[in-house]
Scaffold this motif. Structure first.
Motif, short mmCIF file in Angstrom:
data_model
loop_
_atom_site.label_atom_id
_atom_site.label_comp_id
_atom_site.label_asym_id
_atom_site.label_seq_id
_atom_site.Cartn_x
_atom_site.Cartn_y
_atom_site.Cartn_z
N ASN A 1 0.75 -1.10 0.13
CA ASN A 1 -0.01 0.03 -0.02
C ASN A 1 0.84 1.27 0.03
O ASN A 1 0.59 2.04 -0.73
CB ASN A 1 -0.92 0.03 0.98
N ASN A 2 1.99 1.24 0.68
CA ASN A 2 2.87 2.42 0.65
C ASN A 2 3.46 2.74 -0.54
O ASN A 2 3.47 3.86 -0.97
CB ASN A 2 4.07 2.14 2.00
N THR A 3 3.75 1.47 -1.33
CA THR A 3 4.46 1.75 -2.44
C THR A 3 3.65 2.25 -3.48
O THR A 3 4.10 3.16 -4.10
CB THR A 3 5.05 0.38 -2.95
N LEU A 4 2.37 1.92 -3.50
CA LEU A 4 1.16 2.33 -4.46
C LEU A 4 1.08 3.82 -4.12
O LEU A 4 0.68 4.45 -5.19
CB LEU A 4 -0.08 1.48 -4.43
N ALA A 5 0.94 3.93 -2.84
CA ALA A 5 0.77 5.47 -2.47
C ALA A 5 1.83 6.34 -3.09
O ALA A 5 1.45 7.57 -3.70
CB ALA A 5 0.33 5.64 -0.93
N ALA A 6 3.03 5.76 -2.85
CA ALA A 6 4.55 6.43 -3.34
C ALA A 6 4.26 6.85 -4.88
O ALA A 6 4.56 8.01 -5.43
CB ALA A 6 5.51 6.10 -2.78
N GLN A 7 3.99 5.80 -5.65
CA GLN A 7 3.84 5.84 -6.92
C GLN A 7 2.63 6.77 -7.47
O GLN A 7 2.94 7.60 -8.38
CB GLN A 7 3.53 4.32 -7.62
N ASN A 8 1.52 6.86 -6.72
CA ASN A 8 0.47 7.55 -7.19
C ASN A 8 1.02 9.27 -7.00
O ASN A 8 0.70 10.03 -7.82
CB ASN A 8 -0.57 7.42 -6.41
N VAL A 9 1.75 9.41 -5.71
CA VAL A 9 2.17 10.78 -5.48
C VAL A 9 3.22 11.21 -6.63
O VAL A 9 3.31 12.34 -6.93
CB VAL A 9 2.43 10.64 -4.06
N ILE A 10 4.18 10.19 -6.95
CA ILE A 10 5.21 10.57 -8.04
C ILE A 10 4.54 10.70 -9.18
O ILE A 10 5.01 11.80 -9.90
CB ILE A 10 6.33 9.63 -7.97
N LYS A 11 3.31 10.10 -9.76
CA LYS A 11 2.92 10.24 -10.84
C LYS A 11 2.00 11.65 -10.85
O LYS A 11 2.10 12.28 -11.97
CB LYS A 11 1.86 9.25 -11.00
N GLN A 12 1.47 11.94 -9.72
CA GLN A 12 0.90 13.23 -9.67
C GLN A 12 1.73 14.55 -9.78
O GLN A 12 1.47 15.44 -10.64
CB GLN A 12 -0.06 13.41 -8.47
N ASP A 13 2.86 14.33 -9.15
CA ASP A 13 3.98 15.14 -9.16
C ASP A 13 4.50 15.47 -10.63
O ASP A 13 4.78 16.59 -11.14
CB ASP A 13 5.11 14.79 -8.27
#
Length: 259
Positions: free
Chosen positions: A185-197
């Motif tokens: 879950n943390n990895t997916l959340a980090a991926q989403n944040v990086i994608k949005q950035d």
């Protein structure tokens, strides 16, 4: 306070370990060592529980487990002298483990172990049979203490040990699964944040390029407008000068010089 299931299993396994320690075991006997390791795990779990026993009782359990562990370590020594010296420093339990015992079983095991070591040392000095000396010493100790014969391992005790290990394995597997899910879950959340950035950065770059192009166009238009303004002003000034010049000539012609 009533004993918990874990404490009951600990007491049963401890009683079985004391019985095994009192028996004459083969050098390749492995059960006692495994049981003592299970006792250490169960004791650690018992200390972590909220409804744990009184501190005095926990200290007594720890004392007996440490005694059995030290007994196993002493048996691994090479010479009889080292074994006898190591047994001198062992501290057996002070209270019986079960209600059937009249004296603590660890004290009896301690006396038996000391008798075996003494018999071996004596046989090494006198060249006699150590087994006969050990048997006579153990027989005298059993008669003095009036202890009953060792109990056999019961199916309930074995099931308790297996169930305890199975519970620990299941608990460990659940914890590992929970950690894996949390990491996912943390990895997916980090991926989403990086994608949005990345999307925000790309949008900002596009906006900056568009603003730069607009600014360039406006600069060109302003430059052209400035050039046009300068040309018109120049023509106006020329026209004005010419008009003034012609007006002066006409004025001189119309109004001649007075004599």
């Amino acid at each position: 306070m009533a004993a918990t299931r874990l404490e009951l299993n600990l007491m049963r396994l401890l009683s079985r370990c004391e019985a095994l320690a009192a028996e004459r075991r083969d050098p390749e006997e492995w059960r006692l060592e495994k049981y003592v390791a299970a006792l250490e795990d169960m004791l650690r779990e018992l200390k972590k529980q909220s409804g744990k026993p009184a501190p005095e009782l926990l200290n007594e359990y720890s004392r007996k487990v440490d005694f059995l562990k030290g007994l196993l370590e002493a048996e691994k020594l090479s010479s009889s002298t080292e074994k006898a010296l190591a047994n001198q420093f062992l501290a057996p339990g002070r209270t019986p483990t079960t209600t059937k015992e009249r004296t603590p079983a660890t004290k009896t095991v301690h006396l038996q172990t000391k008798a075996r070591c003494t018999g071996k040392m004596r046989s090494e000095l006198l060249g006699t049979d150590p087994l006969a000396i050990d048997d006579s010493e153990e027989l005298n100790i059993r008669k003095r203490k009036g202890l009953a014969s060792d109990e056999k391992q019961s199916a309930v005790e074995l099931d308790a040990v297996l169930q305890h290990h199975q519970d620990m394995q299941e608990k460990l597997a659940e914890e590992m699964l929970s950690l894996a899910r949390s990491l996912k879950n943390n990895t997916l959340a980090a991926q989403n944040v990086i994608k949005q950035d990345n999307q925000t950065l790309s949008h900002s770059l596009r906006m900056a390029d568009q603003n730069f192009e607009k600014l360039k166009d406006e600069s060109d238009r302003l430059e052209q407008h400035a050039k046009k303004s300068v040309n018109w002003l120049l023509w106006i000034m020329l026209i004005v000068v010419c008009f003034i010049f012609i007006s002066m000539i006409l004025f001189i012609r119309i109004f001649p010089k007075l004599k």
